[in-house]
Design a protein around this motif. Sequence first.
Motif, PDB file in Angstrom:
ATOM      1  N   GLY A  15       0.538 -10.990 -27.045  1.00 56.33           N
ATOM      2  CA  GLY A  15      -0.047 -10.112 -26.040  1.00 56.33           C
ATOM      3  C   GLY A  15      -0.667  -8.867 -26.620  1.00 56.33           C
ATOM      4  O   GLY A  15      -0.806  -7.855 -25.910  1.00 56.33           O
ATOM      5  N   SER A  16      -1.044  -8.893 -27.893  1.00 54.78           N
ATOM      6  CA  SER A  16      -1.547  -7.691 -28.555  1.00 54.78           C
ATOM      7  C   SER A  16      -2.826  -7.157 -27.918  1.00 54.78           C
ATOM      8  O   SER A  16      -3.021  -5.944 -27.829  1.00 54.78           O
ATOM      9  CB  SER A  16      -1.793  -7.970 -30.045  1.00 54.78           C
ATOM     10  OG  SER A  16      -2.720  -9.028 -30.203  1.00 54.78           O
ATOM     11  N   ALA A  17      -3.698  -8.040 -27.449  1.00 54.92           N
ATOM     12  CA  ALA A  17      -4.934  -7.582 -26.816  1.00 54.92           C
ATOM     13  C   ALA A  17      -4.627  -6.814 -25.533  1.00 54.92           C
ATOM     14  O   ALA A  17      -5.269  -5.806 -25.224  1.00 54.92           O
ATOM     15  CB  ALA A  17      -5.842  -8.769 -26.512  1.00 54.92           C
ATOM     16  N   GLY A  18      -3.635  -7.285 -24.799  1.00 58.47           N
ATOM     17  CA  GLY A  18      -3.227  -6.589 -23.586  1.00 58.47           C
ATOM     18  C   GLY A  18      -2.642  -5.222 -23.879  1.00 58.47           C
ATOM     19  O   GLY A  18      -2.914  -4.251 -23.159  1.00 58.47           O
ATOM     20  N   TYR A  19      -1.842  -5.136 -24.953  1.00 56.59           N
ATOM     21  CA  TYR A  19      -1.267  -3.849 -25.339  1.00 56.59           C
ATOM     22  C   TYR A  19      -2.368  -2.876 -25.787  1.00 56.59           C
ATOM     23  O   TYR A  19      -2.317  -1.687 -25.478  1.00 56.59           O
ATOM     24  CB  TYR A  19      -0.253  -4.028 -26.465  1.00 56.59           C
ATOM     25  CG  TYR A  19       0.997  -4.756 -26.048  1.00 56.59           C
ATOM     26  CD1 TYR A  19       1.616  -4.484 -24.826  1.00 56.59           C
ATOM     27  CD2 TYR A  19       1.577  -5.722 -26.878  1.00 56.59           C
ATOM     28  CE1 TYR A  19       2.758  -5.150 -24.443  1.00 56.59           C
ATOM     29  CE2 TYR A  19       2.723  -6.392 -26.500  1.00 56.59           C
ATOM     30  CZ  TYR A  19       3.313  -6.110 -25.283  1.00 56.59           C
ATOM     31  OH  TYR A  19       4.450  -6.769 -24.908  1.00 56.59           O
ATOM     32  N   ALA A  20      -3.344  -3.391 -26.513  1.00 57.64           N
ATOM     33  CA  ALA A  20      -4.446  -2.536 -26.949  1.00 57.64           C
ATOM     34  C   ALA A  20      -5.198  -1.984 -25.738  1.00 57.64           C
ATOM     35  O   ALA A  20      -5.545  -0.796 -25.697  1.00 57.64           O
ATOM     36  CB  ALA A  20      -5.399  -3.330 -27.845  1.00 57.64           C
ATOM     37  N   ALA A  21      -5.421  -2.829 -24.741  1.00 56.15           N
ATOM     38  CA  ALA A  21      -6.118  -2.383 -23.533  1.00 56.15           C
ATOM     39  C   ALA A  21      -5.275  -1.376 -22.753  1.00 56.15           C
ATOM     40  O   ALA A  21      -5.797  -0.386 -22.230  1.00 56.15           O
ATOM     41  CB  ALA A  21      -6.457  -3.579 -22.654  1.00 56.15           C
ATOM     42  N   ALA A  22      -3.968  -1.624 -22.683  1.00 51.78           N
ATOM     43  CA  ALA A  22      -3.083  -0.731 -21.938  1.00 51.78           C
ATOM     44  C   ALA A  22      -3.001   0.639 -22.593  1.00 51.78           C
ATOM     45  O   ALA A  22      -3.160   1.676 -21.928  1.00 51.78           O
ATOM     46  CB  ALA A  22      -1.694  -1.353 -21.821  1.00 51.78           C
ATOM     47  N   PHE A  23      -2.746   0.672 -23.903  1.00 52.68           N
ATOM     48  CA  PHE A  23      -2.672   1.953 -24.605  1.00 52.68           C
ATOM     49  C   PHE A  23      -4.025   2.667 -24.581  1.00 52.68           C
ATOM     50  O   PHE A  23      -4.096   3.891 -24.474  1.00 52.68           O
ATOM     51  CB  PHE A  23      -2.217   1.746 -26.053  1.00 52.68           C
ATOM     52  CG  PHE A  23      -0.751   1.442 -26.193  1.00 52.68           C
ATOM     53  CD1 PHE A  23       0.207   2.339 -25.717  1.00 52.68           C
ATOM     54  CD2 PHE A  23      -0.316   0.273 -26.797  1.00 52.68           C
ATOM     55  CE1 PHE A  23       1.559   2.070 -25.844  1.00 52.68           C
ATOM     56  CE2 PHE A  23       1.035  -0.007 -26.933  1.00 52.68           C
ATOM     57  CZ  PHE A  23       1.979   0.887 -26.453  1.00 52.68           C
ATOM     58  N   GLY A  24      -5.100   1.886 -24.679  1.00 52.14           N
ATOM     59  CA  GLY A  24      -6.426   2.486 -24.616  1.00 52.14           C
ATOM     60  C   GLY A  24      -6.708   3.107 -23.257  1.00 52.14           C
ATOM     61  O   GLY A  24      -7.324   4.173 -23.167  1.00 52.14           O
ATOM     62  N   SER A  25      -6.246   2.464 -22.191  1.00 51.41           N
ATOM     63  CA  SER A  25      -6.435   3.007 -20.846  1.00 51.41           C
ATOM     64  C   SER A  25      -5.665   4.305 -20.661  1.00 51.41           C
ATOM     65  O   SER A  25      -6.160   5.258 -20.037  1.00 51.41           O
ATOM     66  CB  SER A  25      -5.986   1.980 -19.799  1.00 51.41           C
ATOM     67  OG  SER A  25      -6.761   0.800 -19.882  1.00 51.41           O
ATOM     68  N   VAL A  26      -4.439   4.342 -21.192  1.00 52.06           N
ATOM     69  CA  VAL A  26      -3.646   5.577 -21.125  1.00 52.06           C
ATOM     70  C   VAL A  26      -4.350   6.707 -21.867  1.00 52.06           C
ATOM     71  O   VAL A  26      -4.409   7.839 -21.393  1.00 52.06           O
ATOM     72  CB  VAL A  26      -2.234   5.350 -21.697  1.00 52.06           C
ATOM     73  CG1 VAL A  26      -1.463   6.671 -21.777  1.00 52.06           C
ATOM     74  CG2 VAL A  26      -1.461   4.355 -20.840  1.00 52.06           C
ATOM     75  N   MET A  27      -4.909   6.392 -23.026  1.00 56.12           N
ATOM     76  CA  MET A  27      -5.661   7.399 -23.788  1.00 56.12           C
ATOM     77  C   MET A  27      -6.865   7.892 -23.002  1.00 56.12           C
ATOM     78  O   MET A  27      -7.112   9.105 -22.913  1.00 56.12           O
ATOM     79  CB  MET A  27      -6.142   6.806 -25.121  1.00 56.12           C
ATOM     80  CG  MET A  27      -5.111   6.724 -26.214  1.00 56.12           C
ATOM     81  SD  MET A  27      -5.891   6.143 -27.742  1.00 56.12           S
ATOM     82  CE  MET A  27      -7.142   7.391 -27.978  1.00 56.12           C
TER      83      MET A  27
END
Length: 290
Positions: A15-27
């Motif tokens: 699920g790394s792509a999902g985590y990248a999108a999630a952390f990126g959205s928080v940023m």
Amino acid sequence: MLDGASENATRPSAGSAGYAAAFGSVMALGLPLNAVSLWILLTRKSLKSRSVVFMVNLAVSDLMLVVALSPRVYFYAAGAWPLGDTACIWFMMLFRNNIRSSSIFITFISADRLMAVVYPLRSRHLRTASNAWKAVALVWVFVLAVNIPESVELSRFLQNSSESSCFEYLKDPPSLMRYVQPVLVLAMLAVNVASTALVSRALRTRPDDSARVKNKVNVMLIFAMNLAMFVVFFVPVSTFVFFQSEGASRTPLICLASVNCCVDPLLYYFSFDGFWKRKEDVDNSGTRES
């Protein structure tokens, strides 16, 4: 030892792509919200206010968290960590420091509201801007002091681990330091629960105190938001990460905890009747802030 160039480096979960999108959205959300909030607090509010002092430091802590999220976005998007052990530990400490410092600053805000509503006269000599600055200075010293032994232990652990990768290491090194964060967060939660109960009781049973507070709904909303921050963001990640060993299972909770930096600006907004208004003189009694 971590080495992004190594072919044997452990790659992130599926699920790394999902985590990248999630952390990126928080940023993407947290950076402008906290930058604007900090600007407003510094330019339109008085630093003679205890609450403003705590909120300024809370905003700084959140901005540090946003900085710490950028390498996580890269790690989960690229599937590799090119910066080595030292950088990994630095960014991990920034994340942990946010939870620790934020939990304390939020508790300071709750305690200040408690004293303003329940003990306005007896607490007058304590509720000063100089004492607030001394308190936040002690918080940062404490946070940095905890980082030293924690970083040393984590560095040794990562160097001796052949199956670790930054942000996806399998477990924390066995040490008493792993209990600092859960004990701190649970203690701060207890203070917030007690403060909320005392203020709620005072507003319901003491007419004089209730009359002094201009916006009782906002006051209780602030306490409710503070409790929600602990229950949703701080307690789950602190208790799970430090009492469980599986690294893959902790990532969703870490992602959830990072969202706290996007919610804090709501606390600033509801703390002041005119958040967007220009700087005003602050009543030393604290009723205006409450």
